[in-house]
Design an enzyme around this catalytic site. Structure first.
Site, PDB file in Angstrom:
ATOM      1  N   ASN A  81       0.802  -1.214   0.000  1.00 42.80           N
ATOM      2  CA  ASN A  81       0.000   0.000   0.000  1.00 42.80           C
ATOM      3  C   ASN A  81       0.840   1.271   0.000  1.00 42.80           C
ATOM      4  O   ASN A  81       0.385   2.304  -0.489  1.00 42.80           O
ATOM      5  CB  ASN A  81      -0.923   0.005   1.226  1.00 42.80           C
ATOM      6  CG  ASN A  81      -1.490   1.368   1.513  1.00 42.80           C
ATOM      7  OD1 ASN A  81      -2.435   1.813   0.876  1.00 42.80           O
ATOM      8  ND2 ASN A  81      -0.896   2.070   2.490  1.00 42.80           N
ATOM      9  N   TYR A 147       3.703   9.700 -10.829  1.00 47.20           N
ATOM     10  CA  TYR A 147       2.829   8.887  -9.975  1.00 47.20           C
ATOM     11  C   TYR A 147       1.976   7.956 -10.841  1.00 47.20           C
ATOM     12  O   TYR A 147       1.872   6.756 -10.553  1.00 47.20           O
ATOM     13  CB  TYR A 147       1.930   9.800  -9.145  1.00 47.20           C
ATOM     14  CG  TYR A 147       0.956   9.071  -8.250  1.00 47.20           C
ATOM     15  CD1 TYR A 147       1.350   8.597  -6.998  1.00 47.20           C
ATOM     16  CD2 TYR A 147      -0.361   8.850  -8.653  1.00 47.20           C
ATOM     17  CE1 TYR A 147       0.461   7.935  -6.174  1.00 47.20           C
ATOM     18  CE2 TYR A 147      -1.261   8.181  -7.830  1.00 47.20           C
ATOM     19  CZ  TYR A 147      -0.842   7.729  -6.603  1.00 47.20           C
ATOM     20  OH  TYR A 147      -1.723   7.055  -5.795  1.00 47.20           O
ATOM     21  N   ALA A 149       2.560   6.886 -13.822  1.00 45.04           N
ATOM     22  CA  ALA A 149       3.411   5.871 -14.460  1.00 45.04           C
ATOM     23  C   ALA A 149       3.735   4.735 -13.500  1.00 45.04           C
ATOM     24  O   ALA A 149       3.736   3.559 -13.888  1.00 45.04           O
ATOM     25  CB  ALA A 149       4.695   6.519 -14.975  1.00 45.04           C
ATOM     26  N   LYS A 151       1.925   3.729 -10.953  1.00 46.85           N
ATOM     27  CA  LYS A 151       0.724   2.937 -10.691  1.00 46.85           C
ATOM     28  C   LYS A 151       0.342   2.101 -11.912  1.00 46.85           C
ATOM     29  O   LYS A 151      -0.126   0.957 -11.768  1.00 46.85           O
ATOM     30  CB  LYS A 151      -0.423   3.852 -10.276  1.00 46.85           C
ATOM     31  CG  LYS A 151      -0.196   4.544  -8.926  1.00 46.85           C
ATOM     32  CD  LYS A 151       0.046   3.532  -7.805  1.00 46.85           C
ATOM     33  CE  LYS A 151       0.144   4.190  -6.451  1.00 46.85           C
ATOM     34  NZ  LYS A 151       0.323   3.206  -5.344  1.00 46.85           N
TER      35      LYS A 151
END
Length: 239
Positions: A81, A147, A149, A151
């Protein structure tokens, strides 16, 4: 899967979505270890009965600390996470350090933890890997290119290892949150899902062995993307 009695590890579990996932897994009867960077937040989680591991997952030492922290334990649920944003600007080379930090935390660390902790997950009667990506993994927005990219990369990796592990005891889940009310999104306007509600959907997905958990408004984005990927991209790029 049956959550009660399982040992779970939640990275970034001392704040935001991760903290809510940890609390709800604990409430379902799991033993939970959380990782984080803030001593104060980890101390607060320890006071609630959680195991804690301090470590910055953007570093090799931080990843080592997490792996060492669960060594010899019957880990059955791995929730990747932990995530950070990036201050990257296309025409500012000085922001490449921020971009690299984001890539190491959001993509490199989950890959390393999946790889290094897979043997202990395989050793359990049933186990789960939960990789938390984002609705932005489906269609990016221009204001968060690095960010998005990371994910999208984690989404692709998750789909690939799900196939590789399809005949094993390790179930692979991708969780795709929308914009959630956390410290990372503080200051952003617009509708946000609560961390509690987002975590509730993720934990329900673990319990029911879902392949994907499209939380909140991501359900609508997935539907739109299935009809017209180009339209979904046009809408999200300026979001």
């Amino acid at each position: 899967m049956e959550i009660r009695g399982k040992l779970a590890l939640v990275t970034g579990g001392s704040d935001g979505i991760g903290r809510e996932i940890a609390l709800q897994l604990q409430g379902s009867g799991a033993d939970v270890i959380v990782t984080g960077r803030s001593p104060d937040k980890l101390q607060a989680m320890a006071a609630l009965g959680f195991g804690t591991i301090a470590g910055d997952l953007s570093t090799a030492a931080g990843v080592d600390a997490v792996v060492d922290g669960v060594a010899g334990k019957p880990l059955a649920i791995l929730v990747n996470n932990a995530g950070v944003g990036s201050d990257y600007e296309l025409d500012e080379p000085a922001t490449l350090d921020s971009a690299a930090h984001c890539i190491r935390t959001n993509l490199d660390a989950p890959i390393a933890l999946c790889t290094r902790l897979l043997p202990v997950l395989r050793a359990q009667p049933e186990a789960a890997i939960v990789n938390v990506t984002s609705g932005l993994a489906i269609a990016p927005r221009a204001g968060g290119s690095i960010y998005c990219a990371t994910k999208a990369g984690l989404r692709s990796y998750t789909q690939a290892i799900r196939h590789l592990l399809k005949d094993s005891n390790v179930h692979v889940i991708e969780a795709l949150p929308p914009v959630v009310e956390t410290n990372m999104t503080a200051g952003r306007s617009g509708k946000k899902m609560s961390a509690h509600d987002c975590a509730a959907e993720i934990v329900a997905g673990i319990r029911s062995n879902k392949r994907e958990v499209n939380a909140g408004m991501v359900k609508l984005l997935q539907t739109l993307h299935s009809i017209s990927p180009a339209l979904a991209r046009r809408i999200m790029i300026g979001f």
